[in-house]
Design a protein around this motif. Structure first.
Motif, PDB file in Angstrom:
ATOM      1  N   PRO A  48     -25.098  48.546  94.241  1.00 27.07           N
ATOM      2  CA  PRO A  48     -25.177  49.515  93.141  1.00 27.07           C
ATOM      3  C   PRO A  48     -26.010  48.962  91.977  1.00 27.07           C
ATOM      4  O   PRO A  48     -25.899  47.778  91.623  1.00 27.07           O
ATOM      5  N   ASN A  49     -26.874  49.848  91.464  1.00 21.48           N
ATOM      6  CA  ASN A  49     -27.701  49.518  90.291  1.00 21.48           C
ATOM      7  C   ASN A  49     -28.689  48.382  90.550  1.00 21.48           C
ATOM      8  O   ASN A  49     -29.123  47.702  89.618  1.00 21.48           O
TER       9      ASN A  49
ATOM     10  N   THR B 216     -18.662  53.000  92.194  1.00 27.30           N
ATOM     11  CA  THR B 216     -19.879  53.626  91.674  1.00 27.30           C
ATOM     12  C   THR B 216     -19.761  55.132  91.832  1.00 27.30           C
ATOM     13  O   THR B 216     -18.715  55.657  92.245  1.00 27.30           O
TER      14      THR B 216
ATOM     15  N   GLU C 262     -25.261  57.623  92.726  1.00 25.58           N
ATOM     16  CA  GLU C 262     -25.813  56.271  92.866  1.00 25.58           C
ATOM     17  C   GLU C 262     -25.747  55.817  94.327  1.00 25.58           C
ATOM     18  O   GLU C 262     -26.665  55.165  94.836  1.00 25.58           O
TER      19      GLU C 262
END
Length: 540
Positions: free
Chosen positions: A80-81, A118, A122
């Protein structure tokens, strides 16, 4: 119907997550080459970067030319991210040198929010970014929708949205995973059918066997439109295992009309199953479908009589099509058909008349009543049949044996056996130590006979089992000893029964050697050692 179903083998990765399964790099390389010969389309080698063993496998498999299969590296979507181009896991997949990459991503919104912590959007971004990144580097890319069936049941719209993201990013395959193994065939069929109608990308199925229906789920998925099955050899894997490709392939090819491998490759199925089991140091159940030792074994006399007339009466396929063979068991349930079929199977031409046949059957039933078990000791049965026809030479006879056990308080127990045999009219008297009384007896008997029959030196004992036949007899109970021996790649089993475990062991040991001498033709004069070679063992 002649639609192609692609086979994806994950024995080397998912299979090794099974309890008690451990493969060295050499093991994995050997299995990979055998899988390629069988016709697997994809061979998943492991997770690059996760451990040194998998890294070494990918480094070495690059230098081994495979004829058909694509070596596949396994991993996950980016975190994630984190952009796919900056994710160490995805970079390791590219660096592995594999031709294909299989990445898993979440398709159950529960996992997205509770496991990944998340958002749904995403997670969709992670899937699309990761697939696109791998495609940009020229890899055949498979997206594995983890927990897809549970996710679809909970939130079908979101589960399909994840698949759409993989498709839009250019995935070559989208694989639907029954990760928890809890789905049933009717659910799998309906959900796969819905996914097939929603996507253009070809679909695969990755079922686990926690509900005992993984094979049925794989077949249902293919009938609903899936065109790839992911599984392992012999169904090894975490918890209750992955789907067993050894059962899936013949069901698809011989019964449903799909094309998985060539007919010649399919005939290697039994050997592939046993090869992987041997390397993984696992014992296959005798009743394993298709390839088990008992899969085409017939015991009841009525069954055998019918099979001899037409094998279809009690066999759902021809065993030769998958490299197995028909076996006829001779036991207390045997009839004349069993015995005649067994003689033919063992390639023994005894030309027995009906009266002689009835005598042998009666003897077999009487001895099984006493505790002998010939369906698990076919070498002893062979010797009995040869003896009944007067075609078995008595190459050696026992005069006596003695066993000495000594235990000192500060030392472990020691065993010594002394054996006196009659061989070729000579008395042979030898002694030997051993790791226990049976091993000492075995060593002494070998020592006495090897000078006369050198082929014994190539024989070794591979299994030794003792079963108490009368539990109420306590330490005086009758026991059955089964011994498995091997020489030059062939194995055979013999049996002995007595209230004394040593006597039962002697009987089984003596039969194991007698069978070898008959099988190898060692009773012929040309196979005997010279008198000079026997100096030192006679009257020792």
């Amino acid at each position: 119907m002649n639609s192609k179903v692609y086979l994806y083998d994950t024995t080397l990765r998912d299979g090794t997550q099974g309890e008690g399964i451990s493969l060295s790099v050499e093991d994995k390389l050997k299995i990979a080459q055998r899988l390629d010969q069988f016709g697997m389309d994809f061979i998943e080698g492991g997770w690059p970067g996760s451990n040194p063993k998998d890294m070494a496998f990918f480094e070495r498999i690059r230098h081994i030319p495979l004829r058909h299969a694509k070596v596949t590296a396994f991993g996950s979507t980016c975190r994630p991210n984190v952009a796919a181009a900056e994710d160490d896991n995805l970079q390791a997949l590219i660096a592995s040198g594999a031709q294909a990459a299989a990445i898993f991503g979440k398709s159950w919104d529960l996992h997205v929010t509770d496991a990944l912590k998340t958002t749904g959007e995403e997670n969709v971004r992670m899937v699309a970014d990761s697939v696109a990144f791998l495609k940009q580097h020229g890899l055949t890319t498979l997206f594995l929708a983890e927990h897809f069936f549970d996710g679809y049941k909970a939130n079908p719209r979101y589960a399909l949205r994840v698949l759409e993201a993989a498709e839009e990013a250019g995935a070559d395959w989208i694989v639907l995973c029954d990760t928890n193994g809890g789905s049933l065939p009717h659910e799998v069929y309906e959900i796969v059918k819905a996914a097939v109608g929603h996507l253009r990308t070809p679909l695969g199925i990755h079922p686990h066997n926690d509900s005992g229906v993984a094979v049925a789920n794989a077949l249902a998925a293919v009938q609903a439109g899936a065109r790839q099955v992911q599984g392992t050899i012999n169904g090894i894997g975490e918890r209750c295992g992955n789907v067993n490709l050894i059962s899936v392939v013949p069901n698809l090819q011989l019964k449903l009309g799909y094309q998985c491998v060539s007919s010649e490759q399919l005939q290697e199925l039994t050997q592939l199953s046993r090869y992987v089991a041997e390397i993984a140091n696992m014992t296959l159940p005798n009743n394993q479908p298709f390839v088990g030792h008992s899969a085409f074994a017939h015991k009841g006399g009525i069954h055998v009589s019918a099979v001899l007339r037409d094998p279809k009466t009690y066999e759902h396929i021809e065993p030769e099509n998958i490299g197995n063979k028909r076996r006829v068991l001779v036991s207390e349930l045997a009839g004349q058909s069993n015995l005649l079929a067994k003689l033919e199977e063992l390639e023994i031409d005894l030309s027995l008349d009906r009266e002689k046949t009835r005598e042998i059957i009666a003897r077999i039933k009487e001895r099984e009543f006493q505790g002998y078990q010939y369906e698990g000791a076919e070498a002893s049965l062979t010797l009995m049949l040869l003896a009944a026809a007067g075609k078995l030479k008595h190459l050696f006879t026992l005069d006596s044996f003695k066993i000495l056990l000594e235990k000192a308080s500060s030392q472990s127990i020691t065993s010594e056996a002394t054996v006196k045999l009659r061989v070729n009219g000579e008395t042979v008297h030898t002694a030997a130590d051993g790791n226990g009384p049976v091993n000492a007896l075995d060593n002494a008997m070998r020592k006495a006979l090897e000078g006369y029959y050198p082929c014994i030196a190539n024989m070794h004992l591979t299994d030794y089992k003792v079963r108490v036949l009368d539990e109420n007899g306590a330490t005086a109970a009758k026991v059955r000893v089964l011994i498995e021996s091997a020489s030059n790649g062939e194995k055979w089993s013999t049996v002995g029964v007595s209230t004394n475990v040593i006597e039962a062991s002697w009987e089984a040991l003596a039969d194991s050697i007698r069978y070898l001498l008959w099988k190898e033709g060692c009773e012929e004069a040309g196979h005997l050692a010279s008198s000079e070679a026997r100096v030192g063992i006679v009257n020792h």
